[in-house]
Design a protein around this motif. Structure first.
Motif, PDB file in Angstrom:
ATOM      1  N   MET A   1       0.831  -1.191   0.000  1.00 35.43           N
ATOM      2  CA  MET A   1       0.000   0.000   0.000  1.00 35.43           C
ATOM      3  C   MET A   1       0.871   1.248   0.000  1.00 35.43           C
ATOM      4  SD  MET A   1      -2.993  -1.069   2.713  1.00 35.43           S
ATOM      5  CE  MET A   1      -3.867   0.469   2.460  1.00 35.43           C
ATOM      6  N   LYS A   2       0.260   2.375  -0.326  1.00 36.22           N
ATOM      7  CA  LYS A   2       0.954   3.650  -0.287  1.00 36.22           C
ATOM      8  C   LYS A   2       0.336   4.514   0.804  1.00 36.22           C
ATOM      9  CE  LYS A   2       2.105   3.628  -5.216  1.00 36.22           C
ATOM     10  NZ  LYS A   2       1.975   4.346  -6.508  1.00 36.22           N
ATOM     11  N   PRO A   3       1.139   5.429   1.370  1.00 35.39           N
ATOM     12  CA  PRO A   3       0.584   6.305   2.408  1.00 35.39           C
ATOM     13  C   PRO A   3      -0.536   7.181   1.864  1.00 35.39           C
ATOM     14  CG  PRO A   3       2.987   6.384   2.392  1.00 35.39           C
ATOM     15  CD  PRO A   3       2.578   5.643   1.165  1.00 35.39           C
ATOM     16  N   ALA A   4      -1.443   7.570   2.757  1.00 36.51           N
ATOM     17  CA  ALA A   4      -2.446   8.564   2.404  1.00 36.51           C
ATOM     18  C   ALA A   4      -1.748   9.907   2.166  1.00 36.51           C
ATOM     19  CB  ALA A   4      -3.458   8.687   3.540  1.00 36.51           C
ATOM     20  N   PRO A   5      -2.325  10.793   1.378  1.00 38.00           N
ATOM     21  CA  PRO A   5      -1.687  12.100   1.097  1.00 38.00           C
ATOM     22  C   PRO A   5      -1.419  12.879   2.381  1.00 38.00           C
ATOM     23  CG  PRO A   5      -3.529  11.713  -0.390  1.00 38.00           C
ATOM     24  CD  PRO A   5      -3.609  10.645   0.657  1.00 38.00           C
ATOM     25  N   PHE A   6      -0.299  13.571   2.409  1.00 41.34           N
ATOM     26  CA  PHE A   6       0.031  14.420   3.554  1.00 41.34           C
ATOM     27  C   PHE A   6       0.871  15.598   3.083  1.00 41.34           C
ATOM     28  CE2 PHE A   6       3.240  11.029   3.329  1.00 41.34           C
ATOM     29  CZ  PHE A   6       4.420  11.759   3.264  1.00 41.34           C
ATOM     30  N   SER A   7       0.886  16.644   3.900  1.00 45.81           N
ATOM     31  CA  SER A   7       1.751  17.794   3.668  1.00 45.81           C
ATOM     32  C   SER A   7       3.090  17.561   4.361  1.00 45.81           C
ATOM     33  CB  SER A   7       1.098  19.076   4.194  1.00 45.81           C
ATOM     34  OG  SER A   7      -0.124  19.322   3.538  1.00 45.81           O
ATOM     35  N   TYR A   8       4.090  18.328   3.943  1.00 45.49           N
ATOM     36  CA  TYR A   8       5.443  18.131   4.469  1.00 45.49           C
ATOM     37  C   TYR A   8       6.015  19.474   4.905  1.00 45.49           C
ATOM     38  CZ  TYR A   8      10.488  17.159   4.422  1.00 45.49           C
ATOM     39  OH  TYR A   8      11.819  17.053   4.747  1.00 45.49           O
ATOM     40  N   ALA A   9       6.630  19.490   6.081  1.00 46.62           N
ATOM     41  CA  ALA A   9       7.290  20.689   6.592  1.00 46.62           C
ATOM     42  C   ALA A   9       8.665  20.318   7.097  1.00 46.62           C
ATOM     43  CB  ALA A   9       6.465  21.316   7.715  1.00 46.62           C
ATOM     44  N   ASP A  10       9.665  21.169   6.827  1.00 52.85           N
ATOM     45  CA  ASP A  10      11.024  20.909   7.332  1.00 52.85           C
ATOM     46  C   ASP A  10      11.543  22.152   8.042  1.00 52.85           C
ATOM     47  OD1 ASP A  10      11.208  22.378   4.992  1.00 52.85           O
ATOM     48  OD2 ASP A  10      13.144  21.510   4.427  1.00 52.85           O
ATOM     49  N   PRO A  11      11.085  22.357   9.276  1.00 50.82           N
ATOM     50  CA  PRO A  11      11.490  23.554  10.030  1.00 50.82           C
ATOM     51  C   PRO A  11      12.980  23.567  10.320  1.00 50.82           C
ATOM     52  CG  PRO A  11      10.411  21.960  11.456  1.00 50.82           C
ATOM     53  CD  PRO A  11      10.235  21.460  10.059  1.00 50.82           C
ATOM     54  N   GLY A  12      13.500  24.781  10.533  1.00 49.47           N
ATOM     55  CA  GLY A  12      14.921  24.939  10.806  1.00 49.47           C
ATOM     56  C   GLY A  12      15.256  25.158  12.260  1.00 49.47           C
ATOM     57  N   SER A  13      14.252  25.096  13.135  1.00 56.14           N
ATOM     58  CA  SER A  13      14.489  25.265  14.569  1.00 56.14           C
ATOM     59  C   SER A  13      13.378  24.555  15.334  1.00 56.14           C
ATOM     60  CB  SER A  13      14.512  26.752  14.950  1.00 56.14           C
ATOM     61  OG  SER A  13      13.219  27.324  14.804  1.00 56.14           O
ATOM     62  N   PRO A  48      -1.306  10.851   9.087  1.00 56.56           N
ATOM     63  CA  PRO A  48      -1.183  12.261   9.482  1.00 56.56           C
ATOM     64  C   PRO A  48      -1.454  13.195   8.307  1.00 56.56           C
ATOM     65  CG  PRO A  48       0.980  11.273   9.183  1.00 56.56           C
ATOM     66  CD  PRO A  48      -0.016  10.159   9.079  1.00 56.56           C
ATOM     67  N   THR A  49      -1.932  14.381   8.630  1.00 57.31           N
ATOM     68  CA  THR A  49      -2.135  15.386   7.591  1.00 57.31           C
ATOM     69  C   THR A  49      -0.841  16.080   7.224  1.00 57.31           C
ATOM     70  OG1 THR A  49      -2.689  17.046   9.276  1.00 57.31           O
ATOM     71  CG2 THR A  49      -4.511  15.783   8.311  1.00 57.31           C
ATOM     72  N   THR A  50       0.117  16.116   8.180  1.00 59.28           N
ATOM     73  CA  THR A  50       1.393  16.799   7.954  1.00 59.28           C
ATOM     74  C   THR A  50       2.515  16.046   8.648  1.00 59.28           C
ATOM     75  OG1 THR A  50       0.280  18.954   7.881  1.00 59.28           O
ATOM     76  CG2 THR A  50       2.673  18.973   8.218  1.00 59.28           C
ATOM     77  N   LEU A  51       3.626  15.859   7.944  1.00 61.24           N
ATOM     78  CA  LEU A  51       4.847  15.353   8.559  1.00 61.24           C
ATOM     79  C   LEU A  51       5.768  16.539   8.821  1.00 61.24           C
ATOM     80  CD1 LEU A  51       5.859  12.062   6.698  1.00 61.24           C
ATOM     81  CD2 LEU A  51       4.609  12.351   8.840  1.00 61.24           C
ATOM     82  N   VAL A  52       6.239  16.628  10.052  1.00 57.13           N
ATOM     83  CA  VAL A  52       7.145  17.703  10.448  1.00 57.13           C
ATOM     84  C   VAL A  52       8.532  17.097  10.604  1.00 57.13           C
ATOM     85  CG1 VAL A  52       7.583  19.552  12.098  1.00 57.13           C
ATOM     86  CG2 VAL A  52       5.224  18.828  11.622  1.00 57.13           C
ATOM     87  N   ASP A  53       9.355  17.258   9.594  1.00 55.72           N
ATOM     88  CA  ASP A  53      10.684  16.656   9.528  1.00 55.72           C
ATOM     89  C   ASP A  53      11.669  17.535  10.297  1.00 55.72           C
ATOM     90  OD1 ASP A  53      13.139  15.587   8.856  1.00 55.72           O
ATOM     91  OD2 ASP A  53      12.695  15.403   6.718  1.00 55.72           O
ATOM     92  N   ILE A  54      12.214  17.003  11.404  1.00 51.48           N
ATOM     93  CA  ILE A  54      13.110  17.808  12.249  1.00 51.48           C
ATOM     94  C   ILE A  54      14.581  17.603  11.920  1.00 51.48           C
ATOM     95  CG2 ILE A  54      11.456  17.889  14.140  1.00 51.48           C
ATOM     96  CD1 ILE A  54      13.126  15.736  15.564  1.00 51.48           C
TER      97      ILE A  54
END
Length: 293
Positions: A1-13, A48-54
């Motif tokens: 299967m593939k993941p459900a659609p999500f948004s992606y964020a890569d904060p810098g702090s 998740p609706t959004t992945l927050v990549d730290i």
């Protein structure tokens, strides 16, 4: 299967990460190594609706080893912790447990703190955090706080961290003097989740008698379990201690569930066997450390 659609964020702090988590609400998930999260996404057990990549956040990739213990940042990979002689010198359980985490490919990407935040009772690092009496540092919009292991784990894949928050690091107290450790697990195939696992610490008194014996288990309870087994071996000379008796005590203290991998009775048997074996090894190591001091 593939993941459900999500948004992606890569904060810098950390602050930017918390801002995104606050704006996105319950639908946001933090991504560090992703070795636990990505399979859940692929099987759509999490959506998740959004992945927050730290991974771009500075200051989260350090290992600090000192006389009081070892602090491991949120972006430290298992493989790096495994290779750290400084960390192993302060708390040997870190190297012993990390060597049992999955496969090299997963250890190269997966993070120790991410494994702890995932709160899987079959995870090696959750057991080590509990056995050492460790804690985690959590950042929220209201500030930073230290949460002890007993307050952190609430259930399988569930922690006390709710709302916008980032687990910044984990702290593992140093091995006490006159002490030794051991770690062992049984899995159907090498690298699989353990059917049962045990980590132990044995501490001796100045006369080389057992002062304390404690054990933590994997795949036995709904949260990491730590049991004091001193009643079975306390005051006994380390070279003749009744480690098998401590194993039998442990067998009666645990209350595992059965599943398709092992029955509850088989897990109790493994608890008794692994406890006796690891306590003997830890006691021998404690004696060797005393003689070398």
């Amino acid at each position: 299967m593939k993941p459900a659609p999500f948004s992606y964020a890569d904060p810098g702090s950390v602050e930017e990460a918390l801002d995104v988590l606050t704006a996105e609400g319950e639908g946001a998930k933090v991504l560090a190594g992703g070795q636990s999260l990505i399979p859940l996404l692929s099987m759509r057990l999490a959506a998740p609706t959004t992945l927050v990549d730290i991974n771009r956040v500075p200051g989260l990739d350090g290992i600090t080893a000192g006389p009081d213990g070892v602090r491991v940042g949120a972006l430290v990979r298992h493989a790096r912790l495994l290779a750290s002689a400084e960390a192993a010198g302060v708390q040997p359980l870190l190297r012993r447990a990390t060597a049992n985490v999955a496969h090299p490919a997963i250890r190269n990407r997966g993070t120790t703190v991410g494994s702890i935040a995932h709160a899987d009772p079959s995870g090696e690092m959750t057991a080590v955090l509990a056995l050492t009496g460790g804690s985690v540092t959590v950042a929220t919009p209201g500030g930073r706080e230290t949460v002890g292991w007993g307050d952190f784990f609430l259930g399988p894949l569930e922690t006390s961290v709710h709302g916008p928050a980032v687990v910044l690091d984990a702290f593992f107290p140093a091995l006490p003097e006159r002490s030794g450790t051991a770690f062992a697990e049984i899995a159907r195939r090498k690298g699989d989740y353990a059917v049962c696992g045990a980590g132990v610490v044995v501490t001796l008194d100045a006369d080389r008698r057992v002062e304390s014996a404690r054990a933590a288990y994997l795949s036995v309870g709904l949260v990491p379990e730590v049991h004091d087994l001193t009643d079975a071996v306390g005051g006994q000379p380390v070279d003749t201690a009744d480690w098998a008796g401590a194993g039998e005590l442990a067998r009666g203290l645990v209350d595992p569930d059965g599943d398709l991998h092992a029955s509850a009775d088989y897990r109790r048997l493994l608890v008794a066997t692994l406890t006796a074996r690891t306590l003997a090894d830890a006691g021998a190591e404690a004696l060797a450390r005393m003689e070398a001091a």
